[in-house]
Design a protein around this motif. Structure first.
Motif, short mmCIF file in Angstrom:
data_model
loop_
_atom_site.label_atom_id
_atom_site.label_comp_id
_atom_site.label_asym_id
_atom_site.label_seq_id
_atom_site.Cartn_x
_atom_site.Cartn_y
_atom_site.Cartn_z
N GLU A 69 -12.03 -13.55 -10.07
CA GLU A 69 -11.61 -13.05 -11.36
C GLU A 69 -10.09 -13.18 -11.45
N ALA A 70 -9.60 -13.83 -12.50
CA ALA A 70 -8.16 -13.99 -12.67
C ALA A 70 -7.59 -12.71 -13.29
N LEU A 71 -6.71 -12.04 -12.56
CA LEU A 71 -6.12 -10.78 -13.00
C LEU A 71 -4.84 -10.98 -13.78
N GLU A 72 -4.01 -11.93 -13.33
CA GLU A 72 -2.72 -12.16 -13.99
C GLU A 72 -2.19 -13.52 -13.58
N THR A 73 -1.57 -14.21 -14.51
CA THR A 73 -0.92 -15.49 -14.22
C THR A 73 0.48 -15.47 -14.82
N ARG A 74 1.46 -15.95 -14.05
CA ARG A 74 2.83 -16.04 -14.53
C ARG A 74 3.38 -17.43 -14.23
N THR A 75 4.24 -17.89 -15.11
CA THR A 75 4.98 -19.12 -14.87
C THR A 75 6.44 -18.77 -14.65
N PHE A 76 7.13 -19.61 -13.86
CA PHE A 76 8.49 -19.27 -13.46
C PHE A 76 9.41 -20.48 -13.58
N PRO A 89 14.20 -32.34 -18.66
CA PRO A 89 14.23 -30.97 -18.14
C PRO A 89 12.84 -30.46 -17.76
N ALA A 90 12.72 -29.92 -16.57
CA ALA A 90 11.49 -29.27 -16.11
C ALA A 90 11.77 -27.77 -16.09
N HIS A 91 11.37 -27.09 -17.15
CA HIS A 91 11.74 -25.69 -17.30
C HIS A 91 10.98 -24.79 -16.33
N GLU A 92 9.73 -25.14 -16.03
CA GLU A 92 8.90 -24.31 -15.16
C GLU A 92 8.39 -25.15 -13.99
N ARG A 93 8.72 -24.72 -12.79
CA ARG A 93 8.30 -25.45 -11.60
C ARG A 93 7.36 -24.64 -10.71
N LEU A 94 6.86 -23.54 -11.22
CA LEU A 94 5.96 -22.68 -10.44
C LEU A 94 5.02 -21.95 -11.39
N ILE A 95 3.74 -21.93 -11.02
CA ILE A 95 2.77 -21.08 -11.70
C ILE A 95 1.96 -20.38 -10.62
N GLY A 96 1.83 -19.07 -10.75
CA GLY A 96 1.10 -18.28 -9.77
C GLY A 96 0.03 -17.44 -10.44
N THR A 97 -1.13 -17.36 -9.79
CA THR A 97 -2.25 -16.58 -10.32
C THR A 97 -2.69 -15.54 -9.29
N ARG A 98 -2.82 -14.31 -9.76
CA ARG A 98 -3.35 -13.24 -8.93
C ARG A 98 -4.85 -13.17 -9.16
#
Length: 242
Positions: A69-76, A89-98
């Motif tokens: 179950e995906a609880l939260e996802t953030r991009t950074f 430009p690459a504004h976001e180089r990380l995405i993480g999912t809890r």
């Protein structure tokens, strides 16, 4: 738990994903250089957690919805290279999912990472890795975490490995090189950084249409306590020294 990381080379390898996931029984799929405007809500049995949005070619995480179950996802956004600032430009180089793992009855963090291109210095990429680990820690302090992706780190990996280990993390290379397109830039570009997990294997899969080969990470839950750093205030934080 099986995790595939794949740099699609400007979305060109997207047509391989369904067969790839079915063949290897994938639980989580982490992608780089995908067209975020042309991503399906599902790939086989995997559901899209989320993707980056600020640049067309970005990152995404898919997960097996009958297990997680995906609880939260953030991009950074991470520190930009000169290439990012001037050309594309690459504004976001990380995405993480809890995720909540119903099978393991616990939470974990899974992330897709894409470091600055080869025109940047290794020191910048180390800074990005440091920042990425810090951001993921904020997403799930003390949780088992794995960050896979294109690290663009062709040489001096021993130094990077030592820095990561000093922080209490493991950096794992695959059994074979993942990038062989150019004569002078061949090697293990696609890596896995983890904490609180036992990495049983990292396998380089056969080449497709991308200039990167996908990697298959097989992992199991390990001992969290042995890998964590505790600050004087009692808050658990990563201690990654550049």
């Amino acid at each position: 738990m099986k995790i595939i990381s794949y740099n699609l080379r400007k979305h060109s390898a997207s047509g391989e994903l369904v067969a790839l996931c079915e063949r290897y029984g994938v639980d989580v799929l982490c992608l780089q250089e995908l067209d975020t405007q042309d991503m399906p809500p599902a790939i086989g049995e995997l559901k899209l957690a989320d993707s980056t949005t600020r640049n067309r070619l970005g990152l995404a995480v898919y997960y097996r919805h009958d297990r997680f179950e995906a609880l939260e996802t953030r991009t950074f956004s991470l520190k930009k290279s000169l290439h990012d600032r001037i050309l594309t430009p690459a504004h976001e180089r990380l995405i993480g999912t809890r995720l909540y793992d119903r099978e393991g009855q616990r939470e974990l963090i899974v992330a897709s990472f894409h470091a600055a291109p080869l025109t940047a210095l290794n020191s910048l990429r180390r800074h990005q890795i440091h920042s990425a680990l810090g951001e993921l820690w904020q997403l799930g302090p003390g949780l088992p975490t794995i960050m896979v992706g294109d690290y663009n780190y062709p040489v001096f990996k021993e130094n990077l490995t030592n820095k990561v280990r000093e922080a209490g993390y493991d950096l794992t290379l695959s059994d074979k090189r993942t990038y062989t397109r150019y004569k002078f830039f061949r090697g293990h570009f696609d890596l896995a950084t983890s904490v609180g997990l036992d990495i049983e294997s990292v396998e380089t899969l056969p080449r497709g249409t991308s200039d990167h080969m996908p990697i298959l990470v097989t992992a199991a839950y390990g001992s969290d306590a042995a890998a964590l750093r505790t600050s004087a205030s009692g808050a658990v934080t990563p201690d990654f020294i550049i």
